[in-house]
Enzyme design. Structure first.
Site, PDB file in Angstrom:
ATOM      1  N   ASP A  83       0.846  -1.201   0.000  1.00  0.00           N
ATOM      2  CA  ASP A  83       0.000   0.000   0.000  1.00  0.00           C
ATOM      3  C   ASP A  83       0.885   1.257   0.000  1.00  0.00           C
ATOM      4  OD1 ASP A  83      -2.475   1.361   0.319  1.00  0.00           O
ATOM      5  OD2 ASP A  83      -2.229   1.435   2.495  1.00  0.00           O
ATOM      6  N   GLY A 182      -6.454   8.945   7.850  1.00  0.00           N
ATOM      7  CA  GLY A 182      -5.886   9.181   9.171  1.00  0.00           C
ATOM      8  C   GLY A 182      -6.841   9.557  10.287  1.00  0.00           C
ATOM      9  N   HIS A 213      -9.901   4.732  -0.624  1.00  0.00           N
ATOM     10  CA  HIS A 213      -8.946   4.889   0.487  1.00  0.00           C
ATOM     11  C   HIS A 213      -9.549   5.793   1.558  1.00  0.00           C
ATOM     12  CE1 HIS A 213      -4.932   3.367  -1.017  1.00  0.00           C
ATOM     13  NE2 HIS A 213      -5.740   3.130  -2.036  1.00  0.00           N
ATOM     14  N   GLY A 214      -8.873   5.820   2.712  1.00  0.00           N
ATOM     15  CA  GLY A 214      -9.277   6.741   3.770  1.00  0.00           C
ATOM     16  C   GLY A 214     -10.694   6.492   4.246  1.00  0.00           C
TER      17      GLY A 214
HETATM   18  P1  13P Z   1      -7.932   5.305   6.984  1.00  0.00           P
HETATM   19  O1  13P Z   1      -6.829   6.189   7.504  1.00  0.00           O
HETATM   20  O2  13P Z   1      -9.202   6.046   6.833  1.00  0.00           O
HETATM   21  O3  13P Z   1      -8.070   4.046   7.765  1.00  0.00           O
HETATM   22  O4  13P Z   1      -7.494   4.875   5.479  1.00  0.00           O
HETATM   23  C1  13P Z   1      -6.622   3.791   5.279  1.00  0.00           C
HETATM   24  C2  13P Z   1      -6.050   3.756   3.911  1.00  0.00           C
HETATM   25  O5  13P Z   1      -6.495   4.410   2.993  1.00  0.00           O
HETATM   26  C3  13P Z   1      -4.900   2.863   3.696  1.00  0.00           C
HETATM   27  O6  13P Z   1      -4.384   2.952   2.391  1.00  0.00           O
HETATM   28  O1  G3H Z   2      -3.348   5.182   3.847  1.00  0.00           O
HETATM   29  C1  G3H Z   2      -2.311   5.172   4.510  1.00  0.00           C
HETATM   30  C2  G3H Z   2      -2.076   4.100   5.497  1.00  0.00           C
HETATM   31  O2  G3H Z   2      -2.909   4.323   6.592  1.00  0.00           O
HETATM   32  C3  G3H Z   2      -0.629   4.002   5.840  1.00  0.00           C
HETATM   33  O3  G3H Z   2      -0.195   5.052   6.659  1.00  0.00           O
HETATM   34  O4  G3H Z   2       2.021   5.915   5.930  1.00  0.00           O
HETATM   35  O5  G3H Z   2       1.355   5.945   8.333  1.00  0.00           O
HETATM   36  O6  G3H Z   2       1.889   3.811   7.198  1.00  0.00           O
HETATM   37  P1  G3H Z   2       1.362   5.203   7.045  1.00  0.00           P
HETATM   38 ZN    ZN Z   3      -4.717   4.986   1.601  1.00  0.00          ZN
END
Ligand code: 13P
Ligand code: G3H
Ligand code: ZN
Length: 291
Positions: A83, A182, A213-214
């Site tokens: 990811d 986040g 995502h997110g």
């Molecule tokens: P969240 O921060 O909303 O859990 O999103 C996670 C994400 O997009 C990981 O790629």
């Molecule tokens: O979408 C992002 C993931 O939550 C990963 O976050 O860069 O803090 O590992 P990170």
């Molecule tokens: Zn993401």
């Protein structure tokens, strides 16, 4: 069982359900995710972000997830994905390590540059049979906070998405439609509003899985609408981090407790509980029968 990411899309999900992509950072989160998938008889994606690879080591995080997924008790399909990685060389190492899907996140670059970088990653990954996810448009997040109106200007444009996929040949696409990454959503009580019409317009032009995502903290009615509009994969990290860290905080309150298993078992269980909830919410529960 450990499967190739592409096998999760052998059948058209047809807007009936989405597969969660849960971020793991260690053995305990991996156990929580995969136990939830088994308990709910659901397919699942476990993903490790670039920062997790830095934290745990590429081969270590690969081996942890692959080993848990290959345990004979795991009868549901589990795919492993890299990811949010910006570095094509690091992504190539993940391809070589065995990840069946990788994300090149060049969404911070202008359109043409995003295409050049993504194309380069696709060429190498496809030569090894690995799928590639790219991102077009920009999500707000903890580090790059902008106002909602500014964010809308960064949403994925449907025509650009079509051109981007045609020119890069990516297999899946992360789109910016109103969610944000986040903990900031929870701390600032932000209620994201997903642009469902935009998902539909992108879906009309594209025949590949679209990724949201997110997605931590998104209400169930918006999740349902996003799935019906064409979202196939929904990424969740923050809600698992919150459950994990809260459980650890509780467990270490007893200063006499020094057994790591007693400190971490509640965290595994807490992660499993959130994952089971999401598998119900995304209508993934029971769908392992379709593979
Ligand atoms: P969240 O921060 O909303 O859990 O999103 C996670 C994400 O997009 C990981 O790629
Ligand atoms: O979408 C992002 C993931 O939550 C990963 O976050 O860069 O803090 O590992 P990170
Ligand atoms: Zn993401």
């Amino acid at each position: 069982m450990l499967v190739h990411y592409k096998d999760l899309f052998k059948n058209n999900l047809s807007g009936r359900f989405a597969i969660p992509a849960f971020n793991s950072h260690n053995l305990e989160i991996t156990l929580g995710i995969i136990r939830a998938a088994v308990a709910k008889n659901a397919p699942v994606i476990v993903e490790a972000a670039a920062n997790t690879v830095k934290y745990a080591g590429l081969n270590n995080i690969y081996s942890i997830v692959a080993s848990v997924a290959r345990d004979p008790s795991v009868t549901v399909p589990v795919a492993l994905h890299l990811d949010h990685d910006k570095d094509p060389e690091e992504i190539a190492r993940a391809v070589d390590a065995g990840f069946s899907s990788v994300m090149i996140d060049a969404s911070h670059l202008p359109f043409e540059e995003n295409i050049v970088v993504t194309r380069k990653v696709v060429e190498y990954a496809h030569s090894k049979g690995v799928w590639v996810q790219a991102e077009l448009g920009r999500l707000r997040g903890n580090e790059d906070w902008v106002s909602v109106s500014e964010a809308e200007a960064l949403y994925t444009d449907p025509a650009e998405a079509e051109e981007f996929v045609r020119r890069t040949k990516v297999d899946t696409l992360a789109i910016a439609v109103g969610t944000l990454h986040g903990i900031i959503k929870f701390r600032e009580n932000i209620k994201p509003k997903i642009d469902i019409e935009r998902i539909k317009k992108i879906k009309e032009r594209l025949d590949i899985p679209l990724i949201l995502h997110g997605a931590s903290g998104i209400p169930a009615d918006q999740i349902d609408a996003a799935i019906a509009a064409g979202i196939c994969v929904i990424n969740i990290d923050t809600e698992l981090r919150m459950a994990f860290s809260q459980a650890v905080r509780e467990a270490v309150k007893d200063e006499n407790e020094i057994d790591p298993r007693k400190i971490l078992k509640p965290a595994v269980d807490a992660v499993q509980k959130v994952c089971e909830f999401k598998l119900e919410e995304f209508h993934t529960a029971g769908k392992a029968n379709e593979y």
